[in-house]
Write a protein that holds these residues in place. Structure first.
Motif, PDB file in Angstrom:
ATOM      1  N   THR A 102      -5.691  19.035  20.334  1.00 46.13           N
ATOM      2  CA  THR A 102      -5.788  19.600  21.679  1.00 46.13           C
ATOM      3  C   THR A 102      -6.094  18.561  22.752  1.00 46.13           C
ATOM      4  OG1 THR A 102      -8.141  20.106  21.317  1.00 46.13           O
ATOM      5  CG2 THR A 102      -6.549  21.834  20.794  1.00 46.13           C
ATOM      6  N   THR A 119       0.238  22.000  19.725  1.00 43.36           N
ATOM      7  CA  THR A 119      -0.318  23.284  20.145  1.00 43.36           C
ATOM      8  C   THR A 119      -0.172  24.321  19.049  1.00 43.36           C
ATOM      9  OG1 THR A 119       0.183  22.832  22.468  1.00 43.36           O
ATOM     10  CG2 THR A 119      -0.119  25.134  21.841  1.00 43.36           C
ATOM     11  N   GLY A 178      -7.902  27.970  25.429  1.00 45.82           N
ATOM     12  CA  GLY A 178      -7.312  29.268  25.128  1.00 45.82           C
ATOM     13  C   GLY A 178      -8.257  30.073  24.248  1.00 45.82           C
ATOM     14  N   ARG A 188       4.570  24.585  24.941  1.00 45.41           N
ATOM     15  CA  ARG A 188       4.017  24.785  23.614  1.00 45.41           C
ATOM     16  C   ARG A 188       4.683  23.785  22.659  1.00 45.41           C
ATOM     17  NH1 ARG A 188       0.983  28.719  21.394  1.00 45.41           N
ATOM     18  NH2 ARG A 188       1.118  29.926  23.305  1.00 45.41           N
ATOM     19  N   ALA A 235      -3.231  18.023  25.333  1.00 43.27           N
ATOM     20  CA  ALA A 235      -3.074  19.192  26.195  1.00 43.27           C
ATOM     21  C   ALA A 235      -4.191  19.274  27.232  1.00 43.27           C
ATOM     22  CB  ALA A 235      -3.045  20.464  25.351  1.00 43.27           C
ATOM     23  N   VAL A 254      -3.302  26.167  17.045  1.00 44.72           N
ATOM     24  CA  VAL A 254      -3.456  27.619  16.955  1.00 44.72           C
ATOM     25  C   VAL A 254      -3.485  28.050  15.488  1.00 44.72           C
ATOM     26  CG1 VAL A 254      -2.362  29.835  17.467  1.00 44.72           C
ATOM     27  CG2 VAL A 254      -2.417  28.042  19.207  1.00 44.72           C
ATOM     28  N   THR A 313      -4.614  24.218  25.679  1.00 42.61           N
ATOM     29  CA  THR A 313      -4.821  24.870  24.385  1.00 42.61           C
ATOM     30  C   THR A 313      -6.295  24.958  24.028  1.00 42.61           C
ATOM     31  OG1 THR A 313      -2.755  23.816  23.694  1.00 42.61           O
ATOM     32  CG2 THR A 313      -4.069  24.860  21.983  1.00 42.61           C
TER      33      THR A 313
END
Length: 431
Positions: A281, A81, A224, A77, A284, A85, A221
């Motif tokens: 993102t 990330t 997610g 993380r 990731a 979020v 990410t």
């Protein structure tokens, strides 16, 4: 011999080197790369598209460089990330605020004019709500009782990846495979494209399943729950603010022009938020693919993972075969159910035979095309040549799961009905 597979020789118009020609494939020169990529797709124009491609290339090459220098690609993380979020939470907070505002106006102004904006805000919030995927309804879906041997294999590979297995397996007509979550409880769905599955060797199938199971442990990410649903909400916002087409001379022309001008600032804001989420993102997503490839190598062996990538390079040929077979079936006229079933059972054998007949020269051309195109086609996945190089770094992995002939026969029996159903759908709907 089929005349379509006869090989001829001609000189290269650029360098004069000997060029071997197969009428089924592109004629090109391995010495100077003449005509190596005649169908190169046109790259998306615009500053943002160029910046995204450049950023994707930078991330892909840096991740590979980290590995070359002894670094680790483990999921973690990082600041990007956390920021992604945070942006996604703000997006969902806006949706919640609209919904709460709509409810408040409805309750406060019940029976009065305030119900109108209240109902509008409530409907808007409902349309922007996070949506959970559902099981597909137009393709066969297997559960544990339907295919215990296949699920046992997936469970074994999932343990190698360090995660649990899946709750359902869907079979479709794509030359691809994927995993996703569905339902409020976040159950897991594995989707296997039968044209790809049928064309793989048993050990390559283990590598494929390892790659897909790896996506559940690689810290992607973008996929997610919080960030993926935020992407969905912002895409809906963007749809709402799309420019309205109109004829300037129509009576509604001035009104439509005013609406388009009114929509321009929020549309720009939505695009900026989508661009920020995408940028945060992107690294990731690429790291997730490298990590999934590592799991594929652990599960099926490095050799099987490399062979899987080569199979994916030629997957478009499976689509060509399917379209050809559909056209051939249509020319033969209507068939009875028994004839259709027989055709369906033969279809997958034709796909395997055609892919096996692709010469090494065409495979080499596709490898070079991948190098030339790089990130221009799909910025979220590293190009195949970088993924190939990543797998060759470090020690070669032996297979943690070894293919078993008896198990393969049992799995084939479990998939028999689905194979016929998918083939029939291809015959009925085209490809």
């Amino acid at each position: 011999m089929d005349t379509a597979t006869v090989e001829t020789v001609q000189p290269c118009p650029e360098c004069g080197a000997e060029v071997r020609c197969d009428a089924r494939f592109v004629t090109w020169c391995a010495a100077c790369d003449w005509n190596v990529d005649p169908g190169r797709p046109e790259e998306k124009r615009g500053r943002l598209a160029r910046a995204r491609r450049a950023l994707a290339q930078r991330h892909g090459e840096r991740l590979l460089a980290e590995l070359n220098s002894g670094g680790s690609l483990r999921a973690r993380r990082d600041s990007a990330t956390v920021l992604a979020v945070a942006v996604a939470v703000i997006v969902h907070a806006l949706t919640l605020s609209l919904t709460a505002g709509g409810i408040w106006l409805l309750v406060r102004g019940w029976g009065g004019w305030e119900m109108v904006p209240g109902a509008f805000l409530l409907a808007l919030g409902w349309s922007l709500r996070p949506r959970f995927d559902r099981l597909p309804t137009n393709t066969p879906v297997l559960h544990r009782a339907d295919a215990p041997e296949l699920f046992a294999l997936v469970d074994e590979i999932a343990r190698v990846a360090g995660t649990r297995g899946v709750d359902a397996i869907a079979l479709d007509a794509e030359t691809n495979a994927s995993v996703q979550s569905y339902g409020v409880r976040g159950r897991r769905l594995l989707t296997l494209g039968l044209p790809l599955w049928e064309a793989l060797t048993p050990q390559q199938r283990i590598a494929l399943l390892g790659h897909e199971m790896g996506h559940y442990v690689n810290g992607d990410t973008r996929h997610g729950l919080v960030v993926e649903t935020a992407f969905s909400s912002m895409t809906t916002w963007h749809y709402y603010f799309e420019p309205v087409d109109f004829e300037p001379l129509d009576d509604s022309g001035p009104l439509m022009l005013f609406l388009n001008l009114l929509y321009a600032p929020p549309r720009l804001l939505v695009r900026c938020v989508l661009a920020v989420l995408d940028r945060l993102t992107l690294r990731a997503s690429q790291r997730a693919e490298y990590l999934a490839d590592r799991v594929a190598a652990r599960a099926g062996s490095t050799q099987a993972a490399l062979e899987l990538m080569d199979r994916l390079l030629i997957s478009d040929s499976a689509a060509v075969t399917l379209r050809r077979e559909v056209n051939r079936a249509a020319l033969n006229g209507p068939r009875g159910r028994q004839q259709t079933t027989a055709w369906a059972e033969e279809l997958w054998g034709r796909v395997v035979t055609d892919l096996a007949s692709i010469p090494d020269l065409e495979r080499e051309r596709l490898r070079r095309v991948g190098v030339l195109r790089g990130h221009s086609v799909d910025a979220t996945h590293p190009p195949t040549h970088l993924r190939h190089a990543c797998l060759l770094i470090g020690d070669t992995e032996p297979p943690a799961v070894v293919a078993d002939d008896e198990r393969e026969r049992r799995i084939a029996g479990e998939l028999a009905d689905a194979r016929v159903k998918v083939a029939r759908r291809i015959l009925q709907d085209g490809y």
